[in-house]
Design an enzyme around this catalytic site. Structure first.
Site, PDB file in Angstrom:
ATOM      1  N   SER A   1      59.626  40.731  48.159  1.00 16.87           N
ATOM      2  CA  SER A   1      58.269  41.266  48.002  1.00 16.87           C
ATOM      3  C   SER A   1      58.321  42.784  47.853  1.00 16.87           C
ATOM      4  O   SER A   1      59.116  43.459  48.504  1.00 16.87           O
ATOM      5  CB  SER A   1      57.426  40.893  49.223  1.00 16.87           C
TER       6      SER A   1
ATOM      7  N   LYS B   1      53.824  41.570  45.648  1.00 15.43           N
ATOM      8  CA  LYS B   1      53.673  42.668  46.610  1.00 15.43           C
ATOM      9  C   LYS B   1      52.668  42.280  47.705  1.00 15.43           C
ATOM     10  O   LYS B   1      51.667  41.611  47.428  1.00 15.43           O
ATOM     11  CB  LYS B   1      53.172  43.918  45.866  1.00 15.43           C
TER      12      LYS B   1
ATOM     13  N   ASN C   1      62.031  53.778  52.043  1.00 18.48           N
ATOM     14  CA  ASN C   1      60.729  53.778  51.368  1.00 18.48           C
ATOM     15  C   ASN C   1      59.615  53.922  52.390  1.00 18.48           C
ATOM     16  O   ASN C   1      59.712  53.443  53.518  1.00 18.48           O
ATOM     17  CB  ASN C   1      60.527  52.495  50.543  1.00 18.48           C
TER      18      ASN C   1
ATOM     19  N   LEU D   1      52.125  50.087  51.719  1.00 19.81           N
ATOM     20  CA  LEU D   1      51.294  48.923  51.397  1.00 19.81           C
ATOM     21  C   LEU D   1      50.350  49.202  50.228  1.00 19.81           C
ATOM     22  O   LEU D   1      49.226  48.705  50.175  1.00 19.81           O
ATOM     23  CB  LEU D   1      50.515  48.505  52.654  1.00 19.81           C
TER      24      LEU D   1
ATOM     25  N   CYS E   1      55.677  45.323  57.990  1.00 22.04           N
ATOM     26  CA  CYS E   1      55.674  46.567  57.220  1.00 22.04           C
ATOM     27  C   CYS E   1      55.883  47.749  58.157  1.00 22.04           C
ATOM     28  O   CYS E   1      55.089  47.954  59.072  1.00 22.04           O
ATOM     29  CB  CYS E   1      54.380  46.764  56.448  1.00 22.04           C
TER      30      CYS E   1
ATOM     31  N   GLY F   1      69.974  43.682  51.766  1.00 17.66           N
ATOM     32  CA  GLY F   1      71.203  44.224  51.191  1.00 17.66           C
ATOM     33  C   GLY F   1      71.974  43.311  50.263  1.00 17.66           C
ATOM     34  O   GLY F   1      73.118  43.618  49.913  1.00 17.66           O
TER      35      GLY F   1
ATOM     36  N   GLY G   1      66.251  42.654  46.735  1.00 13.27           N
ATOM     37  CA  GLY G   1      65.319  43.771  46.572  1.00 13.27           C
ATOM     38  C   GLY G   1      65.996  45.008  46.029  1.00 13.27           C
ATOM     39  O   GLY G   1      66.050  45.237  44.819  1.00 13.27           O
TER      40      GLY G   1
HETATM   41  O1  RRO Z   1      54.611  49.001  51.381  1.00 13.08           O
HETATM   42  C1  RRO Z   1      55.512  49.338  52.159  1.00 13.08           C
HETATM   43  O2  RRO Z   1      55.651  50.500  52.564  1.00 13.08           O
HETATM   44  C2  RRO Z   1      56.469  48.367  52.694  1.00 13.08           C
HETATM   45  C3  RRO Z   1      56.136  47.109  53.139  1.00 13.08           C
HETATM   46 BR1  RRO Z   1      54.404  46.439  53.000  1.00 13.08          BR
HETATM   47  C4  RRO Z   1      57.122  46.292  53.748  1.00 13.08           C
HETATM   48  O3  RRO Z   1      56.888  45.167  54.198  1.00 13.08           O
HETATM   49  N1  RRO Z   1      58.369  46.790  53.845  1.00 13.08           N
HETATM   50  C5  RRO Z   1      58.695  48.014  53.391  1.00 13.08           C
HETATM   51  O4  RRO Z   1      59.853  48.428  53.501  1.00 13.08           O
HETATM   52  N2  RRO Z   1      57.736  48.803  52.811  1.00 13.08           N
END
Ligand code: RRO
Length: 307
Positions: free
Chosen positions: A20, A45, A69, A73, A132, A246, A267
């Site tokens: 995702s 997403k 990152n 969301l 998240c 990973g 990912g």
């Molecule tokens: O959007 C994000 O910052 C984010 C989400 Br929703 C998540 O589940 N995992 C991530 O690493 N970033």
């Protein structure tokens, strides 16, 4: 078919899917490089009730071979996803299994998004994102306390007509307690692991390299953590596990299976190789031949601990 996998709500021609957040809503640059029908499934997403613009830039930074990152969301909200994104995907790929990803700041926001996605008939299963790391309302907070996890999972199961896979965070000391709470609350599967909370500082400017101080770490460095957690959880619960963290190669997929996964998401590997999922699907049969594996199902949780 040799790579076919059956999971609750999902008949997959192979066990490989994007993680995702990595393919947006399928309307991405990857779709120009290969036919997405090649994927076992597509995971969209994470979706919230209302649009979210995301965290301040920069949202992405390399940390060695890994990635931090703090996307926050970012998504257009469930209405746009139901009225535009998912219908477009369904029209273009009528037979590709789709997994909707649900997020929110409150139990009622989660259940509303889950209800709307599940009753739409546009997705085959839900991933409940309780992990998240980049929003301070909701997000990871829901995934760290087994009692809260149980309440949320039950509430989402109550409104969902389709199977629910709960996505776990590695940012806990006792992953088994969280997984057991999810199983007892009636979930249909697990997805693990989400990103590991991290941070990087630029010593020249003395600033955090991310616009928001912290972010989620992904990439090959977290694979041993994912393998360890999947191994521990697969011995404690009987739910099927979508393994991620990973993974870059077909060999990594086999390792995930030995730890206890029944399907695998990819990912961060897409940053270096935009056809990572397709390449792994192509490479899997040869890798299985080399290792004398006839079917992936025979591998699940078959790690040997004696030396
Ligand atoms: O959007 C994000 O910052 C984010 C989400 Br929703 C998540 O589940 N995992 C991530 O690493 N970033």
């Amino acid at each position: 078919e040799r790579l076919a996998v059956e999971l609750p709500g999902l008949q997959l021609k192979n066990p490989i899917m994007p993680a995702s957040g990595c393919f947006g809503f399928g309307d991405n640059r990857y779709a120009k490089l290969y036919d997405l029908n090649k994927l076992g499934a597509l995971v969209i997403k994470s979706t919230t009730l209302k649009e979210r613009v995301g965290n301040p830039a920069p949202q992405i930074a390399w940390a060695g071979q890994n990635v931090l990152n703090s996307v926050g969301l970012k998504n257009p909200g469930v209405k746009v996803i139901l009225e535009e994104k998912l219908p477009a995907l369904r029209t273009k790929y009528p037979k590709l299994p789709l997994i909707g990803s649900v997020a929110g700041a409150t139990v009622s926001e989660y259940t509303e998004v889950a209800r709307l996605l599940s009753t739409s008939g546009l997705v085959d299963a839900l991933e409940l994102n309780i992990s998240c790391p980049n929003v301070h309302e909701g997000g990871m907070l829901f995934g760290t306390d087994p009692k809260i996890v149980a309440v949320l999972t039950r509430a989402v199961k109550d409104v969902s007509r389709i199977p629910v896979y709960v996505k776990l965070t590695p940012n806990v000391t006792d992953i088994v307690s969280v997984a057991e709470a999810v199983e007892n609350a009636g979930a249909d599967g697990l997805s693990m692991i989400n990103t590991l909370l991290g941070m990087k500082i630029d010593v020249q400017t003395r600033q955090s390299v991310l616009g928001s101080l912290t972010g989620g770490l992904s990439g090959p460095g977290i694979k041993p953590i994912a393998i360890r957690m999947i191994h521990q959880v697969s011995h404690a619960v009987s739910l099927p596990i979508i393994g991620l963290g990973g993974v870059e190669t077909a060999v990594d997929v086999i390792e995930m299976y030995l730890a206890g996964a029944s399907a695998v998401a990819i990912g961060t590997a897409h940053f270096n190789n935009p056809t990572a999922c397709a390449d792994v699907v192509d490479a899997l049969p040869q890798e299985m031949d080399k290792l004398g594996i006839s079917s992936l199902s025979e591998l699940i949780s078959q790690v040997r601990s004696e030396h």
